[in-house]
Scaffold this motif. Structure first.
Motif, PDB file in Angstrom:
ATOM      1  N   PHE A 120       0.829  -1.202   0.000  1.00 53.91           N
ATOM      2  CA  PHE A 120       0.000   0.000   0.000  1.00 53.91           C
ATOM      3  C   PHE A 120       0.866   1.255   0.000  1.00 53.91           C
ATOM      4  N   SER A 121       1.904   1.269   0.820  1.00 56.83           N
ATOM      5  CA  SER A 121       2.820   2.414   0.865  1.00 56.83           C
ATOM      6  C   SER A 121       3.485   2.651  -0.484  1.00 56.83           C
ATOM      7  N   GLU A 122       3.874   1.580  -1.142  1.00 54.93           N
ATOM      8  CA  GLU A 122       4.512   1.714  -2.459  1.00 54.93           C
ATOM      9  C   GLU A 122       3.551   2.287  -3.498  1.00 54.93           C
ATOM     10  N   LEU A 123       2.298   1.832  -3.476  1.00 53.89           N
ATOM     11  CA  LEU A 123       1.319   2.384  -4.416  1.00 53.89           C
ATOM     12  C   LEU A 123       1.092   3.871  -4.162  1.00 53.89           C
ATOM     13  N   LEU A 124       0.992   4.250  -2.881  1.00 56.46           N
ATOM     14  CA  LEU A 124       0.820   5.667  -2.559  1.00 56.46           C
ATOM     15  C   LEU A 124       2.016   6.490  -3.024  1.00 56.46           C
TER      16      LEU A 124
END
Length: 136
Positions: free
Chosen positions: A73-77
């Protein structure tokens, strides 16, 4: 915002469709090659698309699975260059159930029992079931 994050996910380009019943997919690769991370990213993709996901691990703790989802999720953000949205977080938590079935045999009967229990106790009926580290 979820549609933006889904479109950034590499799974968007695979045009994955789960509208048909009875689909089955599998991933075979050596230990340590990233299967759990791949499944976590796939689970995240589906939760952001408002599908209900059950992710069962036979070797990882729930904490480890949660960390992998958080990393994805952090990478997508980061790629989308956006801040976390409370609605996306709510959708992820509402549409995902992580379960560890550690150090024990796992069968289709075990899966049926767990699905029945999750439905009865939690009103949770997944559209996607990910089983991580199932022995071949």
């Amino acid at each position: 915002m979820s549609s933006l994050l889904r479109n950034i996910s590499p799974f968007h380009y695979l045009n994955l469709v789960i509208e048909q019943d009875g689909g089955l997919g599998y991933i075979f690769s050596p230990v340590g090659s990233g299967k759990t991370q791949l499944l976590s990213h796939l689970g995240l993709y589906y939760t952001l698309d408002s599908h209900v996901v059950l992710h069962i691990s036979l070797t990882q703790t729930i904490q480890k699975l949660r960390e992998m989802y958080e990393q994805s999720f952090s990478e997508l953000l980061k790629i989308a260059e956006i801040e976390e949205n409370a609605q996306d977080r709510k959708n992820i938590e509402k549409n995902r159930l992580l379960h560890a079935h550690l150090n024990a045999d796992f069968s289709i009967e075990d899966l049926k029992t767990k699905l029945s229990m999750f439905h009865t106790l939690l009103d949770f009926s997944p559209a996607v079931i990910l089983i991580d580290d199932y022995p071949i």
